[in-house]
Structures are given as structure tokens and as C-alpha cells.
Design an enzyme around this catalytic site. Sequence first.
Site, PDB file in Angstrom:
ATOM      1  CG  HIS A 145      -4.972  18.351 -16.457  1.00  0.00           C
ATOM      2  ND1 HIS A 145      -5.147  19.686 -16.731  1.00  0.00           N
ATOM      3  CD2 HIS A 145      -3.651  18.180 -16.181  1.00  0.00           C
ATOM      4  CE1 HIS A 145      -3.974  20.303 -16.640  1.00  0.00           C
ATOM      5  NE2 HIS A 145      -3.061  19.414 -16.299  1.00  0.00           N
ATOM      6  CB  SER A 163     -31.839  10.453  -0.382  1.00  0.00           C
ATOM      7  OG  SER A 163     -32.679  10.699  -1.488  1.00  0.00           O
TER       8      SER A 163
END
Length: 447
Positions: free
Chosen positions: A167, A292
Amino acid sequence: MNALNAISPIDGRYRNKVEPLAAFFSEGALIKYRVRVEVEYFIALCQLPLPQLQGFDPLMFPKLRAIYEQFTDNDAAEIKEIEKTTNHDVKAVEYFLKRHFDALGLESYKEFIHFGLTSQDINNTSVPLSMKDCHEQVLMPALQRILSILEERANEWKDIPMLAHTHGQPASPTSLGKEIMVYAYRMRRQMDYFGQIPFNAKFGGATGNFNAHLAAYPEIDWRGFGNRFVSEHLGLERLQYTTQIENYDNMAAYFDNCKRINVILIDLCRDIWTYVSMEYFKQKIKAGEVGSSAMPHKVNPIDFENAEGNLGMANAIFEHLSHKLPISRMQRDLTDSTVSRNIGVPIAHTLIATASLEKGMGKLLLNEQALFNDLENNWAVVAEAIQTILRSVGYPNPYEALKQLTRTNTHVTEQTISEFVDTLDVADEVKARIRKITPHNYLGYKL
């Protein structure tokens, strides 16, 4: 056409990754498979007690097989040229073969080419045959490479402790190797299911009943012949009851199985992507490569992103194929024909994805310090172990005691745990056992 003007990235940007599929799913490949089926069908007919074929010389069989074994792009172009007149792709193949029979001096036998058949007897054998060949020669080896990589990494990293997250929250530790093995285990089980899905063929005349065959030769067991032909000459399994087209149920099962494997790989891509963002992994870079366009420090996990995107594309098409193909109005409509021409598309996207995954997995560099730090900063995760040991020795309300400890301390450390153990009214042996537990060794079975 070249990579710069192709409409689909499959035939453009990614052509080098999917080039082997041209031998199975291109227009030329489909034509070649049709020629193969027609030739093998004629040869099978020659082995029946049909008076008109009794004089056919078996020594001619190799020359007939050479028509498809030595099939060229020029042959395919000739058939496409014939199709301009016939406006029917399978009939064009028949006329092409009749020309070859004329050239071989077999004019008297050429009316037994395509004898009693409808075009779907050719298409619904050619397509599954091409799928079977692709499955065995291309797709399964690609999936097996990914599976082997995962199993190798699982064994390589089986002793690497890792903080689990359930979770999205820190949870009981695990080993990195075991978490990778989960994917290998899931993948292998789904790959095994392929063995339970036959490659089927429809072969039975215009509406599947051998009407024309029985009208011409009622004494022949045409069902038995069809079963033997499809099995022995093509290596497929003949469907016993069909309309004009094959039922497509097992083909749908095949696509669904491909889809399940791809879902597993999507899950893997997302987890590895997350581990990279958590710096559990760094990535190898080559000199000159840019991570990038704007931020020089970044090395983006593009291989896993590319794989995830292509797996999603593949599954969208697999879903349509498995839902659409088994549905046909009455004894046949033509919607399956145009749809089935796209079978190679999701397989291509799957291959692009597996190539990216293979590349991405090869670039991963384990950052053990990051995994160590996460475990060291989360001593609260040993609370499960402590309260379970306390349960085993009859300590009162151990869960509640650990709940109080972990929720009243904003940051549980090794010292926090040690001080808590000092307060426990249990035997020294039990305290010693608890003190041995750390986030780094509380792993259960490692693999």
C-alpha cells in the site's frame, strides 16, 4: 517505403526490432503460406484413390514443393498482379499455381488445385500455420530470453535485503531476488499454458460440411482425410464443426494468454521504474548518450517506459482480436478477414517491448547503499517479528504493545527497539532472539 515515411512505427522506427515477423505476417508471407497449403493439399489428394489422379507421378512432388520453398518476391508480385483481375486474393493463388502446372506439363491435373475448397480453407490454415511458426521461432524465444534474465537476476540478488512496500508503506523486508523471482514464476506459468492451446485450422469446404467433396466422391471419408491432411501435412489440429470460417476460440485463448504475459511484464516495468526512482538501481550509460534533453544529471528509465507503452499497445489489439474474431454473423461475414491481417501488429509491439526490457535489464546497476539506508531508516518493520515471537511464548497483548511502540514514536530506531525489549517480562533467551532481528536479516525465505 523507408523508416522516414512509414505510417506505422512498426515498419518505421522499430523495423529493425521486428524484421523477423515479415516472414510470417507480411502480405508476401501470407501469399507464400497460401501457396504452401494449396500445394500440400494437391499432394494429399494424390494419395487418395481418385481415378483422375492415379497417374500422377510422385516424383513430381518435390518440384511442386519447390514452388513455395523457393518462393520469391517476384512470385508474390505476380500473384498480386493476377489479383488485379480476379479481385480475389486466394483465387489469384489458384491461377498462379495453374500457370506452374502448365509449365511443368501437368495441365491435365490442374483442376484439382483448390478442389472443393472455399478461400477460408486456405486462409484458416495459412494464418494459424504462420502463427505457429512465429510462436516457435520468434515469440517464445524472445519471451524465454526475458524469463532467463529474470531468473538469473533473481539468483544473483537473492541475498540482497530490500524494504518491501505494501500500500505504498514500508512493510516487512524481503529480498530483491525473491521479488524478481515473483515475475519469473508468474511468467513461466503463463508460458506453460501455451502448450494447452492448439493451433487450429478450419478445413471443410464452403460451410464446413465437405459438401462439394462428398458430391464428387461420396465414397471417400473426407473428414478423415481432412484430419490427416491438417495434422500430417501442416502440423495443425482440424476443427471438427465449423461454419465457413474457423471458430477462433482457441486463437482467442492464445491472444488472451499473450495479453496475460504482457500484463505481468507491465507490472515488472512499473516496479523497476519505481526502484530506479528510489535509487535502488542506477543505469549504465554509454559515452555520448544523453539522458535528458534539458537536465544533464538525469538518466531516464526509457527502456522500461518504452516497453510499458508497447505492451499496452499490444494488449489493446490482442483484446480486440480475442473479442472480435469468434463472432461472425450466421455462417460467415467478412469482418474477420481484415481484422486477422493485423495479428502480427500486437506481436510486433510485444517484441519491441521485450527488446527494450532486455536492454533495460542489462543496464541496471544495483545500488546496495540505497537499499541498506531504507532498511536502516525503518526499524519499525521488525515489529511484526517481535509481536509474533511474543505471541509464541504467551506474552499478553503483544500486538497492542508493538502498536503502541511504533505509533507513539515518530521514528523507530535500533535504540528504540532495544529499549523496548529491555522492558519485556520474558526470558533472557527470548530477549536475545528478538535482539538478533534487524531489518536487514528479517527476510523469511530469500528465494
